[in-house]
Design a protein around this motif. Structure first.
Motif, short mmCIF file in Angstrom:
data_model
loop_
_atom_site.label_atom_id
_atom_site.label_comp_id
_atom_site.label_asym_id
_atom_site.label_seq_id
_atom_site.Cartn_x
_atom_site.Cartn_y
_atom_site.Cartn_z
N GLU A 10 0.83 -1.20 0.00
CA GLU A 10 0.00 0.00 0.00
C GLU A 10 0.87 1.26 0.00
N ALA A 11 2.01 1.19 0.67
CA ALA A 11 2.91 2.35 0.71
C ALA A 11 3.41 2.68 -0.69
N VAL A 12 3.81 1.67 -1.45
CA VAL A 12 4.32 1.90 -2.80
C VAL A 12 3.22 2.48 -3.69
N VAL A 13 2.03 1.92 -3.63
CA VAL A 13 0.92 2.40 -4.47
C VAL A 13 0.55 3.84 -4.10
N ALA A 14 0.58 4.15 -2.81
CA ALA A 14 0.23 5.51 -2.37
C ALA A 14 1.27 6.52 -2.87
N VAL A 15 2.55 6.18 -2.80
CA VAL A 15 3.59 7.09 -3.29
C VAL A 15 3.44 7.28 -4.79
N ALA A 16 3.13 6.20 -5.51
CA ALA A 16 2.94 6.30 -6.96
C ALA A 16 1.75 7.20 -7.29
N ARG A 17 0.68 7.08 -6.51
CA ARG A 17 -0.52 7.88 -6.76
C ARG A 17 -0.28 9.34 -6.46
N SER A 19 2.79 10.81 -6.15
CA SER A 19 4.09 11.31 -6.63
C SER A 19 4.80 12.09 -5.55
N SER A 20 4.62 11.65 -4.32
CA SER A 20 5.18 12.36 -3.18
C SER A 20 5.19 11.45 -1.96
N PHE A 21 6.35 11.35 -1.30
CA PHE A 21 6.41 10.58 -0.06
C PHE A 21 5.63 11.28 1.04
N ARG A 22 5.74 12.60 1.08
CA ARG A 22 5.03 13.35 2.13
C ARG A 22 3.52 13.22 1.96
N GLY A 23 3.02 13.39 0.73
CA GLY A 23 1.59 13.27 0.50
C GLY A 23 1.09 11.88 0.80
N ARG A 53 14.21 9.07 -7.40
CA ARG A 53 14.07 10.14 -6.42
C ARG A 53 15.07 11.25 -6.69
N THR A 54 14.59 12.47 -6.63
CA THR A 54 15.48 13.64 -6.61
C THR A 54 15.06 14.48 -5.42
N SER A 59 9.29 9.82 -9.06
CA SER A 59 8.60 9.21 -10.19
C SER A 59 8.90 7.72 -10.21
N LEU A 60 8.00 6.96 -10.81
CA LEU A 60 8.18 5.52 -10.90
C LEU A 60 9.30 5.18 -11.89
N SER A 61 10.10 4.21 -11.53
CA SER A 61 11.04 3.64 -12.48
C SER A 61 10.26 2.71 -13.41
N ASP A 62 10.91 2.18 -14.43
CA ASP A 62 10.23 1.23 -15.32
C ASP A 62 9.75 0.01 -14.54
N ALA A 63 10.61 -0.49 -13.67
CA ALA A 63 10.23 -1.64 -12.85
C ALA A 63 9.09 -1.27 -11.90
N GLY A 64 9.17 -0.07 -11.35
CA GLY A 64 8.11 0.38 -10.44
C GLY A 64 6.78 0.52 -11.14
#
Length: 303
Positions: A10-17, A19-23, A53-54, A59-64
């Motif tokens: 769920e953490a990975v999907v939320a960050v992808a949605r 586009s922010s770790f904080r959000g 990450r910058t 942003s998602l990598s290709d694998a992500g």
């Protein structure tokens, strides 16, 4: 190494949605550090980097991207199964996440939200107020609160029977100094607070009489985007404001503010609770919808 759990996915999907770790951390109710650790643990388990990450972006990598495309639907199925199990509860429990704009939240706080938690003390309500209109499903909310015309067409809506009204207000000192407008077009000669919408556009003050709408692009000393700031500025006597009546009702009754052009400001849309159709809503969700219907019916019968 411990196998990743549901929360890590769920953490990975939320960050992808987001586009922010904080959000994503705010959405999931956890710290940014804990979220970053969860994503890092999953990346270590998979042996690939899921995000680029910058210091300014995520942003998602290709694998992500491939991972999220496959995991996202599976998570929906898992949550669907959990919802199906919760739907069999005899007593409402758990958390309901509700999105609303601030004025509507104040309008329904006592008759609906507080009454609900009195009846169902084992349910926690997570209320988020913001001006922008968002996709409540994508953002992880169970229900939304908006005016009827703003409810998405694919949602189930329940009218709360509480029409909203805008008012033009000024302080007694302002009217002594600048006079009182008799028609909306008179406002072009007055000092008015401009309103910036959540999308950045400037709002034109809306009026209506005998079914004919009228939009006025006012001018004035300030542009604001928050109702409480408008109220405080108008109370100081420097300009007229255009706000929801609910936000200044006590000021008008106490004489601190005066409402004008009332005949040009009929009640607007009713407030609605809305939500997506679900096969297996939780007991808490069903109870909340039932109470909302009860409130709407009572409001219409006493109108």
């Amino acid at each position: 190494m411990a196998r990743p759990g549901l929360h890590d996915l769920e953490a990975v999907v939320a960050v992808a949605r987001r586009s922010s770790f904080r959000g994503a951390a705010l959405e999931l109710g956890m710290s940014t550090t804990a979220l970053s650790n969860a994503v890092g643990k999953l990346e270590a388990h998979l042996g690939v980097r899921l995000f680029n990450r910058t210091t300014r972006s995520v942003s998602l990598s290709d694998a992500g991207r491939l991972f999220v495309e496959n995991v996202g639907p599976a998570l929906q199925d898992i949550h669907g199964a959990m919802d199906a199990a919760r739907s069999k509860q005899a007593n409402p429990t758990g958390t309901l996440r509700i999105n609303s704009y601030a004025t509507a939240a104040r309008e329904i706080l006592s008759p609906l939200l507080l009454e609900f938690i009195r009846r169902y003390p084992q349910v926690h309500i997570d209320l988020v107020t913001e001006g922008r209109l968002l996709d409540i499903v994508a953002e992880g909310f169970d229900l939304g609160v908006r005016r009827a015309t703003l409810v998405p067409s694919d949602m189930i809506a329940i009218s709360l029977g509480r029409p909203q009204r805008n008012v033009v207000i000024g302080s007694p000192d302002y009217f002594k100094s600048y006079g009182t407008p008799s028609t909306p077009t008179d406002l072009l000669q007055h000092r008015c607070l401009r309103i910036r919408l959540p999308n950045g556009a400037l709002f034109r003050w809306r009026f209506e009489k005998d079914g004919e709408p009228l939009l006025i692009d006012v001018n004035g000393p300030m542009t604001l985007d928050e109702a409480s700031l408008s109220r405080g500025t108008v109370l100081e006597g420097v300009a007229l404001g255009y706000v929801m009546e609910r936000d200044v009702r006590e000021d008008i009754e106490a004489g601190r503010l005066i409402s004008v052009l009332k005949e040009w400001l009929p009640p607007s849309d009713e407030l609605c609770i809305y939500y997506p159709g679900r096969r297996n809503p939780s007991a808490a969700h069903r109870a909340f919808v039932e109470l909302a219907r009860e409130l709407g019916s009572k409001a219409r019968n006493t109108a």
